[in-house]
Design a protein around this motif. Sequence first.
Motif, PDB file in Angstrom:
ATOM      1  N   VAL A  65       0.858  -1.180   0.000  1.00 51.28           N
ATOM      2  CA  VAL A  65       0.000   0.000   0.000  1.00 51.28           C
ATOM      3  C   VAL A  65       0.894   1.229   0.000  1.00 51.28           C
ATOM      4  CG1 VAL A  65      -1.705   1.288   1.365  1.00 51.28           C
ATOM      5  CG2 VAL A  65      -1.857  -1.214   1.188  1.00 51.28           C
ATOM      6  N   ALA A  66       0.457   2.263  -0.731  1.00 51.61           N
ATOM      7  CA  ALA A  66       1.259   3.487  -0.821  1.00 51.61           C
ATOM      8  C   ALA A  66       1.696   3.939   0.570  1.00 51.61           C
ATOM      9  CB  ALA A  66       0.462   4.583  -1.519  1.00 51.61           C
ATOM     10  N   GLY A  67       2.974   4.251   0.685  1.00 53.20           N
ATOM     11  CA  GLY A  67       3.550   4.634   1.965  1.00 53.20           C
ATOM     12  C   GLY A  67       4.330   3.509   2.624  1.00 53.20           C
ATOM     13  N   ASP A  68       4.112   2.279   2.153  1.00 51.93           N
ATOM     14  CA  ASP A  68       4.835   1.141   2.721  1.00 51.93           C
ATOM     15  C   ASP A  68       6.292   1.119   2.275  1.00 51.93           C
ATOM     16  OD1 ASP A  68       2.710   0.102   4.101  1.00 51.93           O
ATOM     17  OD2 ASP A  68       2.233  -1.454   2.635  1.00 51.93           O
ATOM     18  N   THR A  69       7.118   0.565   3.113  1.00 55.21           N
ATOM     19  CA  THR A  69       8.524   0.345   2.776  1.00 55.21           C
ATOM     20  C   THR A  69       8.755  -1.143   2.572  1.00 55.21           C
ATOM     21  OG1 THR A  69       9.274   2.256   4.035  1.00 55.21           O
ATOM     22  CG2 THR A  69      10.898   0.533   3.615  1.00 55.21           C
ATOM     23  N   LEU A  70       9.361  -1.479   1.440  1.00 57.22           N
ATOM     24  CA  LEU A  70       9.736  -2.869   1.192  1.00 57.22           C
ATOM     25  C   LEU A  70      11.194  -3.069   1.559  1.00 57.22           C
ATOM     26  CD1 LEU A  70       8.294  -4.081  -2.257  1.00 57.22           C
ATOM     27  CD2 LEU A  70       7.859  -5.043   0.010  1.00 57.22           C
ATOM     28  N   VAL A  71      11.485  -4.210   2.149  1.00 56.69           N
ATOM     29  CA  VAL A  71      12.856  -4.544   2.532  1.00 56.69           C
ATOM     30  C   VAL A  71      13.304  -5.783   1.763  1.00 56.69           C
ATOM     31  CG1 VAL A  71      14.388  -5.223   4.420  1.00 56.69           C
ATOM     32  CG2 VAL A  71      12.521  -3.598   4.848  1.00 56.69           C
ATOM     33  N   TRP A  72      14.414  -5.640   1.046  1.00 59.43           N
ATOM     34  CA  TRP A  72      15.035  -6.772   0.364  1.00 59.43           C
ATOM     35  C   TRP A  72      16.256  -7.187   1.168  1.00 59.43           C
ATOM     36  CZ3 TRP A  72      12.667  -2.859  -2.232  1.00 59.43           C
ATOM     37  CH2 TRP A  72      11.862  -3.167  -3.329  1.00 59.43           C
ATOM     38  N   GLU A  73      16.475  -8.472   1.279  1.00 54.16           N
ATOM     39  CA  GLU A  73      17.698  -8.943   1.952  1.00 54.16           C
ATOM     40  C   GLU A  73      18.393  -9.972   1.076  1.00 54.16           C
ATOM     41  OE1 GLU A  73      17.849  -9.512   6.188  1.00 54.16           O
ATOM     42  OE2 GLU A  73      18.830 -11.465   5.916  1.00 54.16           O
ATOM     43  N   ASN A  74      19.686  -9.788   0.935  1.00 54.56           N
ATOM     44  CA  ASN A  74      20.474 -10.749   0.160  1.00 54.56           C
ATOM     45  C   ASN A  74      20.771 -11.960   1.030  1.00 54.56           C
ATOM     46  OD1 ASN A  74      22.205 -12.192  -1.400  1.00 54.56           O
ATOM     47  ND2 ASN A  74      23.478 -10.438  -1.994  1.00 54.56           N
ATOM     48  N   THR A  75      19.989 -13.015   0.812  1.00 51.78           N
ATOM     49  CA  THR A  75      20.153 -14.241   1.591  1.00 51.78           C
ATOM     50  C   THR A  75      21.036 -15.239   0.858  1.00 51.78           C
ATOM     51  OG1 THR A  75      18.155 -15.194   0.630  1.00 51.78           O
ATOM     52  CG2 THR A  75      17.897 -13.941   2.675  1.00 51.78           C
ATOM     53  N   GLY A 115       9.478   8.523  -8.583  1.00 54.40           N
ATOM     54  CA  GLY A 115      10.883   8.674  -8.915  1.00 54.40           C
ATOM     55  C   GLY A 115      11.560   7.337  -9.141  1.00 54.40           C
ATOM     56  N   PHE A 116      12.691   7.400  -9.849  1.00 53.48           N
ATOM     57  CA  PHE A 116      13.519   6.205 -10.046  1.00 53.48           C
ATOM     58  C   PHE A 116      14.041   5.734  -8.693  1.00 53.48           C
ATOM     59  CE2 PHE A 116      17.834   4.501 -10.617  1.00 53.48           C
ATOM     60  CZ  PHE A 116      17.539   3.396 -11.398  1.00 53.48           C
ATOM     61  N   PHE A 117      14.168   4.422  -8.529  1.00 55.54           N
ATOM     62  CA  PHE A 117      14.781   3.901  -7.293  1.00 55.54           C
ATOM     63  C   PHE A 117      15.756   2.794  -7.638  1.00 55.54           C
ATOM     64  CE2 PHE A 117      12.743  -0.252  -6.828  1.00 55.54           C
ATOM     65  CZ  PHE A 117      11.617  -0.134  -7.634  1.00 55.54           C
ATOM     66  N   SER A 118      16.792   2.669  -6.839  1.00 54.30           N
ATOM     67  CA  SER A 118      17.748   1.583  -7.021  1.00 54.30           C
ATOM     68  C   SER A 118      18.630   1.485  -5.800  1.00 54.30           C
ATOM     69  CB  SER A 118      18.631   1.832  -8.252  1.00 54.30           C
ATOM     70  OG  SER A 118      19.524   2.907  -8.008  1.00 54.30           O
ATOM     71  N   SER A 119      19.178   0.306  -5.586  1.00 50.30           N
ATOM     72  CA  SER A 119      20.223   0.196  -4.585  1.00 50.30           C
ATOM     73  C   SER A 119      21.410   0.995  -5.127  1.00 50.30           C
ATOM     74  CB  SER A 119      20.577  -1.273  -4.339  1.00 50.30           C
ATOM     75  OG  SER A 119      20.823  -1.961  -5.554  1.00 50.30           O
ATOM     76  N   GLY A 120      22.118   1.696  -4.259  1.00 50.28           N
ATOM     77  CA  GLY A 120      23.105   2.659  -4.734  1.00 50.28           C
ATOM     78  C   GLY A 120      22.371   3.937  -5.105  1.00 50.28           C
ATOM     79  N   SER A 121      23.117   5.002  -5.324  1.00 45.11           N
ATOM     80  CA  SER A 121      22.484   6.277  -5.669  1.00 45.11           C
ATOM     81  C   SER A 121      22.750   6.600  -7.125  1.00 45.11           C
ATOM     82  CB  SER A 121      23.025   7.397  -4.777  1.00 45.11           C
ATOM     83  OG  SER A 121      22.659   7.155  -3.444  1.00 45.11           O
ATOM     84  N   PHE A 122      21.740   6.424  -7.964  1.00 43.87           N
ATOM     85  CA  PHE A 122      21.887   6.676  -9.390  1.00 43.87           C
ATOM     86  C   PHE A 122      20.708   7.489  -9.893  1.00 43.87           C
ATOM     87  CE2 PHE A 122      24.088   2.712  -8.442  1.00 43.87           C
ATOM     88  CZ  PHE A 122      25.359   2.999  -8.931  1.00 43.87           C
ATOM     89  N   ASP A 123      20.946   8.225 -10.971  1.00 44.35           N
ATOM     90  CA  ASP A 123      19.868   9.018 -11.562  1.00 44.35           C
ATOM     91  C   ASP A 123      18.920   8.154 -12.385  1.00 44.35           C
ATOM     92  OD1 ASP A 123      20.894  11.309 -10.466  1.00 44.35           O
ATOM     93  OD2 ASP A 123      22.092  11.817 -12.240  1.00 44.35           O
ATOM     94  N   ILE A 142      24.342  -5.171  -3.645  1.00 48.09           N
ATOM     95  CA  ILE A 142      24.007  -5.479  -2.259  1.00 48.09           C
ATOM     96  C   ILE A 142      24.720  -6.790  -1.934  1.00 48.09           C
ATOM     97  CG2 ILE A 142      22.139  -5.961  -0.643  1.00 48.09           C
ATOM     98  CD1 ILE A 142      20.288  -4.659  -2.929  1.00 48.09           C
ATOM     99  N   PRO A 143      25.769  -6.736  -1.109  1.00 50.70           N
ATOM    100  CA  PRO A 143      26.520  -7.970  -0.822  1.00 50.70           C
ATOM    101  C   PRO A 143      25.678  -8.941   0.007  1.00 50.70           C
ATOM    102  CG  PRO A 143      27.760  -5.995  -0.185  1.00 50.70           C
ATOM    103  CD  PRO A 143      26.362  -5.561  -0.448  1.00 50.70           C
ATOM    104  N   PRO A 144      26.074 -10.203   0.031  1.00 43.12           N
ATOM    105  CA  PRO A 144      25.374 -11.195   0.856  1.00 43.12           C
ATOM    106  C   PRO A 144      25.232 -10.706   2.294  1.00 43.12           C
ATOM    107  CG  PRO A 144      26.934 -12.295  -0.566  1.00 43.12           C
ATOM    108  CD  PRO A 144      27.156 -10.817  -0.752  1.00 43.12           C
ATOM    109  N   GLY A 145      24.024 -10.862   2.824  1.00 42.85           N
ATOM    110  CA  GLY A 145      23.753 -10.470   4.203  1.00 42.85           C
ATOM    111  C   GLY A 145      23.300  -9.028   4.356  1.00 42.85           C
TER     112      GLY A 145
END
Length: 179
Positions: A65-75, A115-123, A142-145
């Motif tokens: 839902v708009a406003g939510d934050t998703l968390v990705w983890e490198n497992t 807006g664009f989104f990515s791990s790291g800061s890119f345009d 995103i390194p392991p862990g």
Amino acid sequence: MDRRAFLASGAAVALGATTAGCLGGTGADYDVAMTSDAYVPRSTATVPDDAPNWVPRDVPTVEVVAGDTLVWENTGARNHTVTAATYDHERVEALLGVSGDAAHSHDPRLPAGAGFFSSGSFDGEVAATRSFIDERNGGGVIPPGERYEHAFETAGWYHYYCIPHLPAGMMGNVHVLDA
Ligand SMILES: [Cu+2]
């Protein structure tokens, strides 16, 4: 900050049940795992027929839902990225050597105002991909862990991928519903 998406708020009961179920008992607190070559959401949604034609039907899809934050983890044990696909995606596919049936037949879009989104800061995704190609550990890997998180403020469809594993089909969708 550890503000998580619907999987945190909406599935707190399920999380407890999972822990009690002893599936390793990790009590994981992320929404999407990154394994060796795939995004593995803890809860997967179906892409409806009326979704935009550039949203792949057969990749892992998460609904928030708009406003939510998703968390990705490198497992997994390899570096990954989370990189939004945009109208520049054809250039990225060319840079990474993705062609034929593996290439997108329609250029992905971000929702209007998002807006664009990515791990790291890119345009944008081309800059992220060039960084991955040109620099050691570039591209926002995103390194392991490690984790990456993004707050989705604008409703709509998002498509994203892992730069090093795009040729292997490591992609995902996020459907953001109106709050
Ligand atoms: Cu990857």
